[in-house]
Design a protein around this motif. Structure first.
Motif, short mmCIF file in Angstrom:
data_model
loop_
_atom_site.label_atom_id
_atom_site.label_comp_id
_atom_site.label_asym_id
_atom_site.label_seq_id
_atom_site.Cartn_x
_atom_site.Cartn_y
_atom_site.Cartn_z
N HIS A 9 -94.34 61.97 86.34
CA HIS A 9 -92.91 61.68 86.29
C HIS A 9 -92.16 62.55 87.29
CE1 HIS A 9 -92.26 65.45 84.06
NE2 HIS A 9 -93.33 65.13 83.38
N PHE A 10 -91.14 61.98 87.87
CA PHE A 10 -90.16 62.70 88.67
C PHE A 10 -88.82 62.35 88.06
CE2 PHE A 10 -87.13 62.92 92.23
CZ PHE A 10 -87.28 64.25 92.57
N GLY A 11 -88.35 63.21 87.13
CA GLY A 11 -87.25 62.80 86.27
C GLY A 11 -87.74 61.66 85.39
N PHE A 12 -86.98 60.58 85.34
CA PHE A 12 -87.36 59.43 84.52
C PHE A 12 -88.16 58.39 85.30
CE2 PHE A 12 -83.44 60.06 81.56
CZ PHE A 12 -84.11 61.07 80.91
N ARG A 13 -88.46 58.68 86.57
CA ARG A 13 -89.23 57.76 87.39
C ARG A 13 -90.70 58.14 87.37
NH1 ARG A 13 -86.80 59.21 92.89
NH2 ARG A 13 -88.66 58.10 93.62
N ASP A 14 -91.57 57.13 87.42
CA ASP A 14 -92.99 57.37 87.65
C ASP A 14 -93.25 57.33 89.15
OD1 ASP A 14 -93.72 57.69 85.01
OD2 ASP A 14 -94.10 55.55 84.71
N VAL A 15 -93.95 58.36 89.65
CA VAL A 15 -94.25 58.44 91.08
C VAL A 15 -95.72 58.80 91.24
CG1 VAL A 15 -91.89 59.13 91.68
CG2 VAL A 15 -93.61 60.89 91.22
N PRO A 16 -96.33 58.49 92.39
CA PRO A 16 -97.69 58.96 92.63
C PRO A 16 -97.78 60.48 92.50
CG PRO A 16 -97.06 57.34 94.28
CD PRO A 16 -95.81 57.67 93.50
N LEU A 17 -98.83 60.95 91.86
CA LEU A 17 -98.98 62.38 91.58
C LEU A 17 -98.83 63.22 92.84
CD1 LEU A 17 -99.66 64.58 89.49
CD2 LEU A 17 -102.07 64.14 89.93
N ASP A 18 -99.43 62.76 93.93
CA ASP A 18 -99.40 63.55 95.16
C ASP A 18 -98.02 63.56 95.82
OD1 ASP A 18 -102.05 64.25 94.90
OD2 ASP A 18 -102.78 62.60 96.16
N ASP A 19 -97.11 62.69 95.37
CA ASP A 19 -95.77 62.63 95.97
C ASP A 19 -94.79 63.57 95.29
OD1 ASP A 19 -96.80 60.71 97.59
OD2 ASP A 19 -95.58 59.05 96.82
N LYS A 20 -95.09 64.00 94.07
CA LYS A 20 -94.09 64.75 93.30
C LYS A 20 -93.69 66.05 94.00
CE LYS A 20 -92.79 66.80 88.91
NZ LYS A 20 -92.97 66.84 87.45
N SER A 213 -85.72 65.95 84.25
CA SER A 213 -87.00 66.65 84.15
C SER A 213 -87.09 67.49 82.88
CB SER A 213 -87.22 67.54 85.39
OG SER A 213 -86.31 68.64 85.40
N ILE A 214 -85.95 67.98 82.40
CA ILE A 214 -85.94 68.74 81.15
C ILE A 214 -86.40 67.85 79.99
CG2 ILE A 214 -84.44 69.90 79.47
CD1 ILE A 214 -82.68 70.72 81.92
N ARG A 215 -85.93 66.60 80.00
CA ARG A 215 -86.28 65.69 78.90
C ARG A 215 -87.74 65.28 78.93
NH1 ARG A 215 -81.25 67.39 79.49
NH2 ARG A 215 -79.87 66.71 77.80
N LYS A 216 -88.39 65.39 80.06
CA LYS A 216 -89.79 64.99 80.18
C LYS A 216 -90.75 66.15 79.90
CE LYS A 216 -90.94 61.42 81.37
NZ LYS A 216 -91.22 60.19 80.61
N PHE A 217 -90.23 67.36 79.81
CA PHE A 217 -91.09 68.52 79.61
C PHE A 217 -91.61 68.54 78.18
CE2 PHE A 217 -91.96 73.11 79.05
CZ PHE A 217 -92.83 73.27 80.12
#
Length: 253
Positions: A9-20, A213-217
């Motif tokens: 996750h990057f905030g509420f978005r899903d992104v490729p792991l290597d892109d974060k 990002s706080i909400r995803k931790f």
């Protein structure tokens, strides 16, 4: 080994792991020059109290006894400067951050505070620290671990570089569970903080990411299990300010 299709996750978005990591770097390049001012505005100055609690818990020796601190994701130097002022002459801190802009802010602050002989700055990745095994007496990370793509690797590296008897401390935003405060906190986080970011730094999106990002931790108990899984003992956490933040602790024994 990471799979090519692995995401995070990057905030509420899903992104490729290597892109974060690249996306996180862009956020902190954008906000580095106003980072500490924004911390004051977003927390009403409470971040200073939380950081003081962290350093008091670290309790570096006030004597001339040597004490080596590794402060990860600590680019602007806040934790290391506090610890250096509290500690005795044997104290040395190494600030390790992946973002060069944040480190440059920290270097300039160290010079202005006459602490550049006790606090050094190194560009590096929390997931692959360029330090020998068992090099440090303490490891701190404040409001940084939720930005690490592979938190388990960062925790494993923290354990590796600590000496036996060394302490791991992590200050991170947490989950507000006080009725009423939780709704106020969400309203302030999602509606006010991005607008403050736009007014002060010209960048609302970076602060929207930081709020998300706080909400995803992980919640405190889940994160404590991750710390144990990395090999730490006597793992505990302290809830601060109604759950806005938590101070996590572990020991390499």
């Amino acid at each position: 080994m990471d799979r090519p299709d692995q995401t995070t996750h990057f905030g509420f978005r899903d992104v490729p792991l290597d892109d974060k990591q690249t996306l996180v770097n862009d956020v902190f390049h954008s906000v580095a020059s106003r980072y500490d001012l924004m911390n004051d505005l977003m927390s009403g100055g409470l971040h200073r109290v939380w950081k003081d609690i962290m350093v008091n818990t670290l309790n570096p020796p006030k004597s001339d006894a040597p004490f080596a601190l590794l402060d990860v994701a600590g680019g602007t130097g806040d934790i290391s400067f506090r610890a250096a002022r509290k500690a005795g002459a044997g104290f040395q801190a190494t600030v390790c951050d992946i973002n060069g802009d944040m480190l440059e802010v920290g270097r300039q602050r160290a010079i202005k505070q006459y602490l550049d002989d006790r606090v050094s700055f190194v560009e590096g990745n929390a997931e692959a620290l360029a330090f020998p095994d068992r090099s440090f007496d303490g490891y701190t990370i404040a409001f940084g671990i939720r930005n690490v793509p592979r938190i388990d690797l960062a925790l494993s590296e923290a354990h590796r570089v600590l000496k036996h008897g060394g302490r791991f401390l992590c200050l991170e935003f947490s989950t507000v569970e006080v009725p009423g405060l939780d709704k106020l906190y969400d309203m302030f986080s999602f509606n006010v903080i991005p607008q403050i970011g736009r007014a002060v730094t010209g960048d609302a999106e970076s602060y929207r990411y930081l709020v998300e990002s706080i909400r995803k931790f992980p919640r405190p108990n889940a994160f404590a299990e991750m710390i144990r899984a990395a090999g730490f003992a006597r793992v505990s956490h302290q809830i601060l300010s109604g759950g806005i933040v938590a101070l996590h602790s572990g020991w390499r024994l």
